[in-house]
Design an enzyme around this catalytic site. Structure first.
Site, PDB file in Angstrom:
ATOM      1  N   SER A 220       0.934  -0.828   0.443  1.00 37.16           N
ATOM      2  CA  SER A 220       0.205   0.125   0.147  1.00 37.16           C
ATOM      3  C   SER A 220       1.197   1.203  -0.452  1.00 37.16           C
ATOM      4  O   SER A 220       1.611   1.206  -0.879  1.00 37.16           O
ATOM      5  CB  SER A 220      -0.497  -0.725   1.350  1.00 37.16           C
ATOM      6  OG  SER A 220      -2.151   0.809   1.100  1.00 37.16           O
ATOM      7  N   ASP A 462      -9.048  -4.586  -5.325  1.00 38.82           N
ATOM      8  CA  ASP A 462      -8.556  -3.865  -4.253  1.00 38.82           C
ATOM      9  C   ASP A 462      -9.234  -2.237  -4.157  1.00 38.82           C
ATOM     10  O   ASP A 462      -9.192  -2.282  -5.163  1.00 38.82           O
ATOM     11  CB  ASP A 462      -7.177  -3.569  -4.308  1.00 38.82           C
ATOM     12  CG  ASP A 462      -6.124  -3.174  -3.736  1.00 38.82           C
ATOM     13  OD1 ASP A 462      -6.547  -2.313  -2.687  1.00 38.82           O
ATOM     14  OD2 ASP A 462      -5.632  -3.510  -3.644  1.00 38.82           O
ATOM     15  N   HIS A 490      -7.344  -6.193   0.152  1.00 34.59           N
ATOM     16  CA  HIS A 490      -6.335  -4.846  -0.124  1.00 34.59           C
ATOM     17  C   HIS A 490      -4.897  -5.321   0.029  1.00 34.59           C
ATOM     18  O   HIS A 490      -4.340  -6.670   0.927  1.00 34.59           O
ATOM     19  CB  HIS A 490      -6.288  -3.695   0.676  1.00 34.59           C
ATOM     20  CG  HIS A 490      -5.332  -2.617   0.447  1.00 34.59           C
ATOM     21  ND1 HIS A 490      -5.005  -2.054  -0.108  1.00 34.59           N
ATOM     22  CD2 HIS A 490      -4.614  -2.074   1.676  1.00 34.59           C
ATOM     23  CE1 HIS A 490      -4.045  -0.798  -0.335  1.00 34.59           C
ATOM     24  NE2 HIS A 490      -3.856  -1.338   1.035  1.00 34.59           N
TER      25      HIS A 490
END
Length: 520
Positions: A220, A462, A490
């Site tokens: 991320s 995602d 995610h």
């Protein structure tokens, strides 16, 4: 009741750029090799430090000292960053250290590593590397860390779509009050917690670990940190895995819209899955029924909060949004609980929604040690969680934002059309940056000439870092490789399947390339 820090979208990361300092110089906006920063007399002591490891439960822990201001490292002001290491399971076959960042901005790597001792990594990677993480500057156990002064007065719920002049004035006043409270609480370090400087810290960490080149995995926001490192130090990269990619070419408005659309699609995916698979535990019989129920809750709670046992405030629209979007990160863990909470909410009871919201709230920063039971379980006292403050601090500093309110209001109509409340709330959340200390970075395409092939991992469903950004980031890196995971939730590595794990581990350990178009 003190007003809480305004929440940006979870795991939000915003664009980066390259600056000239130390290890790199810019020639035609491309980073090239130059004299290393360790040769700078003012930086030599930082690069030459020895980490003093000590046991902290199942891990080893140390502290890394880095300059607050890399342009004036001689001024004596520093950050002291916690570092943790899970030693390789096979010392005879050790390649080096595998440094990782779990996301954020604002997630502390030390407590993350303590929580699972590196079990998120594949067996092959754990056997060949010491797994290492750290709390970035300003985050968690960093000394100093960003914090916001308390704001007096009872917080008034803000609409997810401020349409009227009164609503907009209230939203703007709240955003400016938060910015002022954070400036008051953090002082000058708010200008020193950007991702570029965190990437420079990571190079100091590389040297202190004794690694000639960096092996790194970022989830991320960690992809932003890895991208910045690749631009600043392309010739010091051994291997980079960027999972759940953030596209550095997107401006504040485009990034907010990308994530908002991602969450809108993820909620539709939840509704489809729930109706098709979950059956009786689902809050509706069809995807449309489920979607209508959620949209109805936003409207209902905007006017009157849902009652909650033992809570006079109840569940408002912002809390519903936070619970729903948080659940989109991990379908396998969170969707069943969300379904039960939504079913109760449809019957007028917000208690389970409030419980889910409480489970994801960060703890208040404190200098008090954690209780003995927690120290024993975690191996050391857990650092204060200042993630709500840090996510705003880093995000606002990393990308330019309009310095007047009108551009935010102008963006609301398009945001509503594209993603409903997920879009309008994303735009409103950006308001805090309007009155935040400004950084110097700009959105741009990746500039990392000379970096070895980088592996980008993208998940098709995602919500927080949509798959399109992974495609774009892989294209921007010279020799960039894209590994696609066809699934929901995610990120992929550590939570998806053996196909992803095997491909990433082979790249990390043996630098085995991933073929073009590879899909798991």
């Amino acid at each position: 009741m003190n007003r809480a820090v305004r929440r940006h979208p979870l795991l939000l990361a915003l664009p980066l750029t390259v600056a000239v300092l130390g290890a790199t110089s810019l020639v035609g906006c491309t980073a090239v090799a130059g004299p290393g920063p360790e040769q700078d007399p003012a930086l030599k002591s930082f690069y030459g430090q020895t980490l003093k490891w000590k046991d902290c439960g199942d891990l080893e822990c140390a502290r890394l000292t880095v300059p607050r201001d890399y342009s004036h490292p001689e001024n004596g002001k520093t950050f002291v960053l916690p570092v943790a290491k899970a030693a390789t399971a096979d010392p005879d076959r050790r390649i080096g250290s595998l440094v990782y960042n779990p996301g954020g901005p604002g997630a502390g790597g030390v407590d993350d590593l303590k929580s699972d001792n590196g079990e998120a990594f594949g067996t092959k990677a754990r056997a060949r590397f010491d797994i290492v993480s750290f709390d970035p500057r300003g985050v968690g156990g960093s000394k100093p860390a960003v914090k916001c002064a308390e704001e007096d007065g009872e917080g008034e719920a803000e609409p997810l779509y401020p349409r009227t002049a009164r609503d907009r004035a209230h939203a703007l006043a709240g955003a400016r009050a938060t910015a002022a409270a954070c400036v008051k609480g953090s002082g000058g370090i708010l200008r020193q917690v950007g991702t570029e400087d965190a990437a420079r810290d990571m190079d100091v960490l590389r040297a202190a670990l004794g690694d000639r080149k960096l092996t790194y995995l970022g989830w991320s926001y960690g992809t932003s940190l890895g991208t910045s490192y690749a631009e600043l130090f392309p010739h010091r990269v051994r291997a980079l895995v960027l999972d759940g990619a953030v596209d550095p070419s997107l401006g504040w408005r485009e990034r907010a819209m990308s994530q908002a659309v991602g969450f809108r699609r993820a909620v539709d995916d939840y509704a489809d899955y729930c109706a098709d698979v979950a059956g009786d535990s689902c809050p509706g019989r069809t995807p449309d029924e489920i979607a209508d129920l959620i949209d109805g809750l936003y409207e209902q709670t905007a006017d009157e909060p849902l009652p909650v046992d033992g809570d006079e405030y109840g569940v408002d629209a912002r809390m519903v949004l936070d619970v729903v979007t948080t659940a989109m990160y991990g379908p396998e863990d969170d969707w069943e609980g969300l379904s039960h909470a939504l079913s109760d909410a449809a019957d007028g009871d917000g208690t389970k929604l409030a419980d889910l919201a409480s489970a994801t709230e960060p703890t208040e920063p404190t200098d008090e040690p954690a209780p003995d039971s927690r120290r024993k379980a975690r191996g050391d006292s857990a650092a204060p969680d200042n993630s709500d403050t840090a996510i705003v601090a880093v995000s606002c500093l990393d990308t330019p934002h309009p310095r007047t309110a009108q551009p935010y209001w102008n963006a609301l109509g398009r945001a509503d059309k594209a993603a409903g409340v997920y879009g309008t709330s994303s735009v409103t959340d950006e308001l805090t940056c309007e009155d935040w200390p400004a950084g110097t970075q700009r959105p741009h395409k990746v500039r990392a000439e000379g970096v070895p092939p980088v592996l980008v991992v993208g998940t098709t469903g995602d919500p927080a870092t949509p798959y399109e950004e992974a495609e774009s980031l892989a294209d921007q890196f010279p020799g960039g490789m894209l590994l696609t995971y066809e699934g929901l939730g995610h990120t992929a590595y550590g939570r998806s399947n053996a196909c992803v794990t095997d491909a990433v581990d082979a790249y990390l350990t043996a630098l085995k390339p991933v073929r073009s178009g590879a899909t798991c």
